[in-house]
Design an enzyme around this catalytic site. Structure first.
Site, PDB file in Angstrom:
ATOM      1  N   PRO A 136       0.829  -1.220   0.000  1.00  0.00           N
ATOM      2  CA  PRO A 136       0.000   0.000   0.000  1.00  0.00           C
ATOM      3  C   PRO A 136       0.858   1.261   0.000  1.00  0.00           C
ATOM      4  O   PRO A 136       1.862   1.350   0.709  1.00  0.00           O
ATOM      5  CB  PRO A 136      -0.793  -0.127   1.302  1.00  0.00           C
ATOM      6  CG  PRO A 136      -0.916  -1.598   1.509  1.00  0.00           C
ATOM      7  CD  PRO A 136       0.394  -2.170   1.031  1.00  0.00           C
ATOM      8  N   CYS A 137       0.464   2.231  -0.824  1.00  0.00           N
ATOM      9  CA  CYS A 137       1.338   3.379  -1.105  1.00  0.00           C
ATOM     10  C   CYS A 137       1.078   4.593  -0.208  1.00  0.00           C
ATOM     11  O   CYS A 137       1.801   5.585  -0.291  1.00  0.00           O
ATOM     12  CB  CYS A 137       1.161   3.801  -2.563  1.00  0.00           C
ATOM     13  SG  CYS A 137      -0.513   4.374  -2.955  1.00  0.00           S
ATOM     14  N   LYS A 138       0.045   4.542   0.643  1.00  0.00           N
ATOM     15  CA  LYS A 138      -0.332   5.736   1.403  1.00  0.00           C
ATOM     16  C   LYS A 138       0.821   6.312   2.215  1.00  0.00           C
ATOM     17  O   LYS A 138       0.931   7.524   2.375  1.00  0.00           O
ATOM     18  CB  LYS A 138      -1.508   5.409   2.331  1.00  0.00           C
ATOM     19  CG  LYS A 138      -2.825   5.172   1.612  1.00  0.00           C
ATOM     20  CD  LYS A 138      -3.944   4.902   2.597  1.00  0.00           C
ATOM     21  CE  LYS A 138      -5.264   4.671   1.893  1.00  0.00           C
ATOM     22  NZ  LYS A 138      -6.364   4.392   2.847  1.00  0.00           N
ATOM     23  N   PHE A 177       3.829   6.563   1.471  1.00  0.00           N
ATOM     24  CA  PHE A 177       4.826   7.252   0.656  1.00  0.00           C
ATOM     25  C   PHE A 177       4.215   8.215  -0.353  1.00  0.00           C
ATOM     26  O   PHE A 177       4.933   8.951  -1.019  1.00  0.00           O
ATOM     27  CB  PHE A 177       5.683   6.225  -0.085  1.00  0.00           C
ATOM     28  CG  PHE A 177       6.365   5.234   0.821  1.00  0.00           C
ATOM     29  CD1 PHE A 177       7.557   5.553   1.439  1.00  0.00           C
ATOM     30  CD2 PHE A 177       5.794   4.000   1.080  1.00  0.00           C
ATOM     31  CE1 PHE A 177       8.186   4.656   2.295  1.00  0.00           C
ATOM     32  CE2 PHE A 177       6.403   3.093   1.932  1.00  0.00           C
ATOM     33  CZ  PHE A 177       7.601   3.421   2.551  1.00  0.00           C
TER      34      PHE A 177
END
Length: 240
Positions: free
Chosen positions: A56-58, A60
């Site tokens: 999950p990218c949240k 970064f």
């Protein structure tokens, strides 16, 4: 889908959301399962030639918390992925994430990822790419990290972008879809908040919260009703 189209035999997939796993199994195969990745042991992931991880990218993302690897919820998922690679030693792996991972704020952690993967025993190549340049009908910049096990004596080389005239837009991808027949039902489901449901059927196609009568506007917007700005993104209904 890219791996499927490329002819790979996909044998395992994990996610911690029921709806994501159900959607995957309807479209790609019947092998995805609901798993808490943080509690997942390497032995619980099937052995395969290639592993793909998209944490999950949240943590970064520019629009996320910005806590990076210090995010207590998702910041350590790269480490979990890398541990599985260390233990199961696939022939190759692919990581994908937002371009924020390469920004100065997270650069130290990003460099640690690359150096650690090399220490594990992989020839690593990475690139920040705009997926639109490779045929995806969306401007979508993402960082891709590819590793090939060192004993295979190979290094991945990223392909050149396709010609501009061959690139796709949204109309190319879904322009042939029919008009929706049930406009109310068409706007219900994942992504619609509970506070939006009582009002969505009152908004005409192409409208937004400002299309509601005054009392409904106040009920929906609450304290934000008197704030400044256009705010036309709230409860916006797309003109198909």
């Amino acid at each position: 889908m890219g791996l499927k189209y490329a002819g790979y035999n996909i044998i395992d997939a994990v996610d911690n959301q029921d709806y994501a796993v159900n959607t995957y199994n309807l479209n790609i195969g019947d092998h995805a399962r609901v798993v808490d990745f943080k509690k997942c042991k390497s032995s619980e992931i099937k052995k395969a030639d290639v592993y793909v991880a998209t944490p999950p990218c949240k943590s970064f993302s520019c629009a996320g918390s910005g806590l990076g690897n210090k995010d207590p919820k998702n910041g350590d998922l790269f480490q979990h992925s890398m541990q599985i690679i260390r233990d199961n030693k696939p022939k190759a792996f692919l990581f994908e994430n937002v371009k924020g991972l390469t920004f100065k704020k997270h650069k130290e952690f990003f460099n640690w990822i690359i150096s650690t993967l090399e220490e594990i025993g992989y020839n690593v190549t990475w690139k920040l790419s705009d997926c639109w340049e490779y045929g995806v009908p969306q401007v979508r910049e993402r960082v891709f990290i590819v590793g090939i096990r060192s004993d295979l004596n190979k290094t991945f080389k990223f392909p050149e972008p396709i010609k501009k005239e061959d690139r796709k837009n949204l109309r190319d991808a879904i322009g042939d879809l029919p008009e929706p027949t049930d406009l109310v039902k068409n706007h219900l489901g994942y992504g619609l908040r509970s506070d939006e449901e009582p009002f969505v059927s009152k908004v005409p196609i192409g409208g937004n919260w400002k299309s509601l009568d005054t009392e409904d506007q106040k009920d929906f917007m609450g304290g934000a009703y008197n704030s400044g700005g256009g705010r036309t993104g709230f409860l916006r209904k797309v003109d198909i």
